[in-house]
Design a protein around this motif. Structure first.
Motif: not given
Length: 420
Positions: A213-220, A339-343
């Motif tokens: 999810h982080v890698w797919a979200t440009p800002a993150l 996904l909050q915990g895993r991010v």
């Protein structure tokens, strides 16, 4: 902070965390001092921190558990179990029971990883998005404030009243945190029952969903890369500060404590200002400023001038919350509830592992290089992280603006064709 504390559930929750964080800050140094007293071995004392860090490495699995279980319930159970775990230290009386200290510290590391992920995931359930940065700022100020006093208080308490009483006090802080959670009525959002919603994915795939999810979200993705770059050299300061004090200033090693206190004061000031600045200019710009400020602080540590070194320590301490608070807030804002915990665990792992390694690398570099070169390397890498984040975020915002403008123009043309 007034709007945050006006929310009853958030207020009760944060007050409970005051006690929990105080206990965490007090215990880790106290256990090292106690083991040193029991064995006379510095290596044995150092292994207490190793056991704690080893437990924290299970953060990805903890993030998965957080996303599959109700956060409030998980926090209550984890606090209760951790309090009970700490009380096992009452069974330790001499070096023959030393293994139990390491078991407790490993479990404590797992607990901190679990609580950290669950706490980060629960805040968006208690507060609207616009108040998250204020709550994160409060937690940062609280942690930095306790970091100044609690470890020394814990170490002193081991000598004065004994380690068993320190364990009892720490267990009591978990009990208070549990009571505060009981008063929290509930949350707006709950995680999906099986993380992604269908429960058919392999557990390894499920654990990695946070990173995906982080890698797919440009800002993150941008802030994670910049954060990993900077954290890969942050640990250099653990050894470099001793060289600055001894070789640069000609002061005794105890003077490092003054610089650490200066860093803590800078961090508290940053935590108090971060929320207002983020609301004004946005998370990525504040994080970019944080990287640049840290680079400036590292540069000020180089001259053999007490005033410059003190200013550098304050600036480095100030910069860290301006990096971490925007990153944490952005992760909470741009991540779905399930996904909050895993991010959060992904951020911790990608940041924590490089920082831990950088402590060892920094010690090795300081042994073979002049400390000023080590500080210059810290300056260069941290500045590069700031430049990367600033340039990439500006380029992506410009591209998004052009795409939005093109979309509006296309809509206008379609409208004209329809009218014709």
């Amino acid at each position: 902070m007034r709007p945050v504390f006006a929310v009853r559930d958030a207020r009760n929750y944060l007050i409970g965390q005051l006690f929990s964080v105080f206990g965490d800050s007090m215990l880790w140094l106290a256990m090292g001092v106690w083991v040193k007293m029991l064995t006379g071995s510095s290596s044995a004392a150092g292994l207490t921190m190793f056991a704690f860090v080893a437990g924290e490495l299970l953060a990805p699995l903890c993030g998965l558990v957080v996303d599959r279980v109700g956060r409030r319930r998980l926090l209550i159970v984890t606090n209760l179990l951790t309090g009970a775990l700490v009380l096992l230290l009452l069974l330790v009386h001499d070096r023959s029971n030393l293994w139990l200290v390491y078991v407790v510290m490993f479990g404590y590391g797992v607990s901190v990883a679990m609580l950290d992920a669950a706490q980060s995931a629960m805040l968006p359930e208690l507060l609207p998005k616009e108040l998250l940065v204020s709550a994160n700022g409060f937690l940062t100020v609280m942690r930095q404030g306790f970091r100044l006093a609690a470890p020394l208080l814990g170490a002193g308490a081991v000598v004065v009243i004994g380690a068993h009483w320190v364990a009892v006090i720490d267990a009591a802080t978990f009990a208070i945190a549990t009571l505060s959670l009981v008063t929290v009525r509930g949350a707006r959002n709950a995680p999906a029952p099986h993380g992604t919603g269908d429960g058919r994915e392999r557990w390894t795939t499920s654990v990695l969903l946070g990173i995906r999810h982080v890698w797919a979200t440009p800002a993150l993705k941008r802030v994670l890369i910049a954060g990993a770059m900077s954290l890969s050299v942050f640990g250099f300061a653990q050894t470099a500060l001793y060289a600055v004090v001894e070789k640069g200033l000609g002061r005794p090693p105890a003077f490092v404590g003054v610089l650490v206190s200066a860093q803590g004061l800078g961090a508290i000031a940053a935590g108090l200002t971060a929320a207002a600045v983020v609301r004004r200019i946005g998370e990525e710009r504040v994080a970019t400023a944080g990287f640049v400020l840290y680079a400036g602080g590292a540069l000020l540590l180089i001259p053999p001038l007490p005033a410059a070194v003190a200013a550098g320590a304050v600036l480095c301490g100030f910069a860290v919350p301006w990096i971490l608070i925007p990153m944490m807030t952005l992760g909470q804002k741009l991540t779905p509830a399930n996904l909050q915990g895993r991010v959060h665990a992904a951020f911790n792992m990608v940041g924590g592992v490089p920082q831990t390694i950088s402590i060892l690398v920094g010690a090795a570099l300081t042994a073979v290089l002049q400390y000023r070169l080590v500080l210059l390397l810290m300056f260069a890498v941290t500045l590069a992280a700031g430049v990367y984040l600033g340039v990439r975020s500006r380029a992506d915002r410009a591209a998004a603006g052009r795409a939005a403008a093109a979309g509006r123009a296309g809509s206008e043309r379609v409208g004209e064709e329809v009218r014709d």
